[in-house]
Each structure stands twice: as C-alpha cells, then as structure tokens.
Design an enzyme around this catalytic site. Structure first.
Site, PDB file in Angstrom:
ATOM      1  N   TYR A 309       0.838  -1.195   0.000  1.00  0.00           N
ATOM      2  CA  TYR A 309       0.000   0.000   0.000  1.00  0.00           C
ATOM      3  C   TYR A 309       0.873   1.245   0.000  1.00  0.00           C
ATOM      4  O   TYR A 309       1.785   1.369   0.815  1.00  0.00           O
ATOM      5  CB  TYR A 309      -0.906  -0.042   1.234  1.00  0.00           C
ATOM      6  CG  TYR A 309      -1.844   1.132   1.411  1.00  0.00           C
ATOM      7  CD1 TYR A 309      -2.268   1.907   0.345  1.00  0.00           C
ATOM      8  CD2 TYR A 309      -2.341   1.458   2.669  1.00  0.00           C
ATOM      9  CE1 TYR A 309      -3.134   2.967   0.524  1.00  0.00           C
ATOM     10  CE2 TYR A 309      -3.212   2.518   2.867  1.00  0.00           C
ATOM     11  CZ  TYR A 309      -3.600   3.267   1.788  1.00  0.00           C
ATOM     12  OH  TYR A 309      -4.457   4.326   1.970  1.00  0.00           O
ATOM     13  N   CYS A 310       0.592   2.164  -0.933  1.00  0.00           N
ATOM     14  CA  CYS A 310       1.288   3.457  -1.001  1.00  0.00           C
ATOM     15  C   CYS A 310       2.796   3.212  -1.153  1.00  0.00           C
ATOM     16  O   CYS A 310       3.220   2.468  -2.024  1.00  0.00           O
ATOM     17  CB  CYS A 310       0.935   4.295   0.224  1.00  0.00           C
ATOM     18  SG  CYS A 310       1.566   5.987   0.207  1.00  0.00           S
ATOM     19  N   ILE A 311       3.602   3.813  -0.317  1.00  0.00           N
ATOM     20  CA  ILE A 311       5.051   3.624  -0.414  1.00  0.00           C
ATOM     21  C   ILE A 311       5.429   2.168  -0.151  1.00  0.00           C
ATOM     22  O   ILE A 311       6.422   1.668  -0.661  1.00  0.00           O
ATOM     23  CB  ILE A 311       5.797   4.586   0.539  1.00  0.00           C
ATOM     24  CG1 ILE A 311       7.307   4.519   0.338  1.00  0.00           C
ATOM     25  CG2 ILE A 311       5.449   4.292   1.987  1.00  0.00           C
ATOM     26  CD1 ILE A 311       8.065   5.508   1.187  1.00  0.00           C
TER      27      ILE A 311
END
Length: 577
Positions: A309-311
């Site tokens: 998720y995300c980074i």
C-alpha cells in the site's frame, strides 16, 4: 588537506543548522524555491508585452462584466457571471445566491480566474516554476476568500443571528482547545475514543517475528480451511499499519481472514533519531525479505500473495523486481494499492520536490535524524487546503461545530516518522531521478527492471488521490510484461482503499490487460471501461482465490518452533509515539 575538509564540513554544518531552524517556521519550503519561481515568472512576463496586453484586456472585461452583474445582482434570478469549479463547494449554499453575498463571491471567483491567467501560459517560464507559483497564488487567494470571514459569509452570519453569537463562543473554545493540544503535542479532540488494540487494530493474531525495523503479525484463522497461498501485507511506512485493520466492520485484514486467507502483516517501527541511517535497502531486506523468509518457514513450499500500500507498494515492487531478477519465484501474485512506480506525474506533490527543496529538506532531517509527521502533514494539507484547512476553520471556529472524528480520521492523526537516509534516498532516486521506472534503480550492485516481474499484478488506484494520482499509478501498464488487472475506485488515497462492502456511494472500474494486449492510455481506458457499483474488495478477493491452488488446513500460529509468539497483535511497534 584533512584540516581543509574538516573546515569545509564545519561551514556546511552551519548552513544545515540554519536551514533546519528556518524549516520549523516555513513547513520545509525553502525561500529560494519561491523566489526562483517568482523571478522566473516576473522576468518572462516583463518581456512579454502581448501577454501583458492580454491580462489588461481580461481585467477590463472582467470589471465590465462584474459591474453589469452588480446592476441586477439583487434580482434572485440573476445569472452568475462565473461558476465555481466542480470541486469548489464553498459557495453552493442558497444564502450565497442572495445580494450582496453573490456579488462578493463572484468578485472573488473572477479575481481567482484572472490570477490563474496571470500565472500560467507565460512564454519561457519552466513548468515547475509555473505550477509552483500558481499553487502559491492559489493559497494566498484562498486565505482572502469571502467564505472565511464572519462579515462576508452569509451562512455564518445566519448562524450568529439565530444562536445569538453562541456559535462564535463555541468556535473560540474549539480554537483554544485545538491550539493547546497542538502546542502540547496531543492528538485532536475525540481521537482518544479510538485505542489501538481496544477498538481499532483488534483482529486476533500474534507477533511471531521482530527485528530493529519490523514486527511481523500472523493473524488467527477463522475458517476451517484456508487458501494454500498466504497473504503478506506491506503497509506504508509513512503511516501506521492499522488503516488496513481499523474497526472490525471496515478492516481489510479481517475481511481477508474471514474469507479463508492466511494473513501476515508487517508493522513498521516508528523510527527515531537513532535510526537515521536506515536506508531503502534496509526496508527491503529487514522489512519485506525478512518477512518473506519467516513466512516461507511457517508455511513451507508455498508461494505467497504480496500486497503493498502506497510507499509500501513501491517498496514491494522493488523487492519483486529484484526477486525476479535473481530467480526467486516465491511470489504468487502482487497487489498494489495506490502505489506509484513512475514519479513524473505525481500531481501537486511534485511542487514540493525539486533539487532546492530536497536539499533543504535533507538539512532539516540531518539535524533531527528523521522527517517528523507534522512536517509531512503540513504539505499534504496544503494540497487540499479548502477541504483540510479552510473548511475546518469555517465549520469549527466560525460555525462552532466540533468535528466528530471517525476511526479513519483518528488513525490519520496517529502519525509516524521517516528516517533521514531512507527518505533522502526515496526523494532523490524515485521522485527526482525516476530511477525505478527508467531501469536505473540498483539493488545490490545491479539495476532492476519492472519488466522482469512475471507474477500477475492487481493494481488499485483512487479517483481523488492527491498523493498518488490515478493516471500516474496507471503508468505501471507501460513497463511491465505480465497480466495486470487495473482498478479505479471512487474516493481518495485512504478512503478509496478503506472501501468495505456496504460502504455507501462506492463504485469502481476494472479491466485486465494481458501481457499480449496493446497499451490503452488512461483517458481512453476510463471512457470505455464500465462503472460497477459497490466495493472493489469482493472482486479482488475473488481474484486472489482464482490465483490460488485450493484450500488446506490452516497453519499453526505462535506454536513452539522456529517462530513462537512474541506478543499478541497489534504488537508494540504500532504503539510507539
């Protein structure tokens, strides 16, 4: 020579300390960046008489249109000269359509439009400086919006009249409480209702592994049989993991467990000054690879579904590429949630990332050893200042409505830090140089390429994402040479991911591009892909099931052996402040 080098370093440290001190007051934005953008604009505008004449003509026509509108603005049926942009809801109320408030907001919108013309389209101005200056002008204009002041906001005036000024008294009380909590480093009012391990992050499980960077949680099964391939979740290290395990009714972790998946999750340590030298390679080896090794020992001879998720998704993509390069085929599939691999179209977040600003930010992090959560939050708030700053000021301080926090908002106030070395490497190699997407990012002493990944990919983007704009996420389609199922869901960077079944007003678009298919650009893809109502979670879970090899007995959890239980979930790292 050695003395000269030490002397030079000492002088450099003076600069760093000055920048670090100044950064406490300017949210990490160096004065030089704004000055360079301003001078670029001013010099080019000064040598563009045609543009100057166009702006003067535009101003005169706007004044004439506004004067004509003013002459009949008292008529309730008067047609406005200019309408707000679709995302601008400040002047939608019926009270704003009455004189003199309609005149106030029409004047403001025309001024805002003129400054848009004045700061964009100047021949010779660099795109970055143009965007930065327009962004700065917009922030200044938003400060003087008539919606922000008692005397020019009809909704506030009406509330003040009806309540006899009680709304302003309550608003003052709200302001004082927020100010006190801010200077004391406390969370917003209402956040105390959500306690990690009590009513959020409560899915049962055990911490079975811990190192200096992660705790690995294995969640308890709730079904008699489970899919053979376990799931590893790699959350963003820029936030605490429990956004994926909020309350039981909107926990992605619980949803997976209840649908027969064995789930492991990384809980990142909240780094302090002593962790300043942790780099991106540490996040790969001590984080993702260490977790995969543990899972391979707990559930031997089985491949693994990995989610980032995300980074965390970006880091997972790096790890997956390196694994593919090195012949490690343990990944059954890769799921990426609001995760970027290309950083050239990262939206307005790029306004805060150029050589000048990264250098300035590095000096701030050098001084304290990490990037503080408040410094990150400030930049994100500016990206959506109307929603996250000014609307809150109006609702809480002028109308006197105390904001009621939900679990997602309480989580958002539970911030983390990023170590100096990792964040510096992340900004330079990915944002500034785009090394991952362009095949220059090195793991070990050799570069990795995304096209090496052969595991099928499920990529989710959100339509209102200001952190990872969906068209930027969609660019994953360009370099990879495997099947990619792409989902565009309604909502923002966080709310679009926390999109449990039954969530109101949710919809998504989905299609699969097989490795033999031709590329379709994002705008055409959006136009031709049908919209489906509801949550994307069931569709993704069905995709996981389709890419699994049947069901088996659930593995033991926390038993004596290689990895006995260390602590009950949610563990200790998530509690670090």
């Amino acid at each position: 020579m050695e003395n000269t080098m030490k002397s030079s370093e000492a002088f450099s440290n003076i600069d760093r300390m000055v920048h670090a001190w100044a950064g406490r007051f300017n949210m990490g934005v160096p004065p030089a960046a704004l000055m360079l953008a301003y001078l670029d604009w001013l010099v080019h505008l000064g040598t563009s008489p045609g543009k100057q004449a166009e702006l003067l003509d535009n101003m005169q026509r706007n004044m004439q249109r506004l004067m004509l509108y003013a002459s009949h603005s008292a008529d309730p049926n008067a047609e406005p000269v200019i309408k707000p942009l679709p995302q601008d809801t400040r002047f939608n109320g019926a009270e704003w359509q009455k004189w003199p408030f309609n005149l106030y907001y029409q004047n403001f919108l025309m001024t805002e439009q003129w400054w848009h013309y004045a700061t964009t389209g100047i021949p010779g101005v660099s795109r970055h400086n143009e965007d930065f200056l327009y962004f700065a002008a917009r922030q200044l204009l938003d400060m003087v919006s008539p919606s922000n002041y008692v005397a020019t906001n009809p909704e506030v005036l009406k509330a003040t009249t009806l309540e006899g000024g009680a709304n302003l008294v309550k608003g003052t009380s709200n302001f004082i409480e927020d100010w006190q909590r801010n200077i004391q480093g406390q969370k917003p009012a209402g956040a105390e209702k959500f306690k990690v391990g009590k009513n959020v992050a409560v899915t049962p499980g055990k911490v079975i592994y811990r190192n200096r960077l992660i705790e690995l949680i294995q969640y308890s099964p709730t079904t008699d049989k489970v899919f053979a391939e376990p799931v590893l979740i790699v959350p963003a290290c820029i936030m605490k993991y429990y956004i994926l395990d909020l309350s039981p009714q909107n926990s992605l972790v619980k949803y997976l467990v209840d649908n027969g998946h064995t789930v492991f999750l990384i809980s990142w340590k909240n780094p302090g000054a002593q962790d300043r030298d942790l780099g991106m390679e540490d996040y790969r080896t001590l984080g993702i690879m260490a977790a995969l090794d543990v899972i391979s020992a707990v559930v031997p001879d089985r491949k693994i579904h990995a989610l980032g998720y995300c980074i965390g998704g970006t880091f997972l993509t790096i790890a997956a590429s390196a694994m593919a390069r090195d012949g490690d085929d343990r990944l059954q599939s890769v799921t990426l949630l609001a995760a970027q691999t290309d950083f050239t179209e990262a939206g307005e977040l790029m306004l805060f990332i150029d050589e000048s600003q990264v250098n300035y930010l590095e000096d701030i992090m050098w001084n304290q050893g990490y990037l503080d959560t408040k410094q990150m939050a400030g930049a994100f708030q500016l990206l959506r200042s109307n929603d996250l700053i000014w609307s809150r000021i109006i609702n809480e301080y002028l109308l006197g409505h105390a904001e009621q926090l939900n679990d997602l908002m309480a989580w958002n106030a539970d911030g983390t830090r990023l170590p100096y070395r990792m964040h510096s490497e992340y900004l330079r190699t990915l944002f500034l140089n785009n090394d991952l997407f362009e095949g220059r990012f090195k793991v070990g002493d050799r570069p990795i390429v995304l096209s090496d990944i052969r595991a099928p990919i499920f990529a989710v983007a959100t339509s209102k994402d200001h952190v990872a704009p969906w068209r930027s996420v969609h660019k994953l389609m360009l370099p990879v040479d495997t099947d990619v199922t792409f989902v565009l869901t309604s909502g923002g960077h966080n709310s679009g991911i926390v999109s449990e079944p039954g969530h109101a007003n949710r919809s998504y678009q989905i299609s699969t591009r097989y490795s033999t298919d031709k590329y379709v650009d994002p705008d055409i893809w959006q136009a031709v892909t049908p919209v489906q109502k509801g949550s994307w979670w069931p569709t993704w879970q069905a995709w996981l099931a389709a890419h699994s090899s049947g069901k088996v007995e659930p593995p033991s959890i926390g038993s004596e052996g290689h990895y006995p239980a260390i602590a009950a979930a949610p563990g200790t790292y998530v509690l670090q402040q």
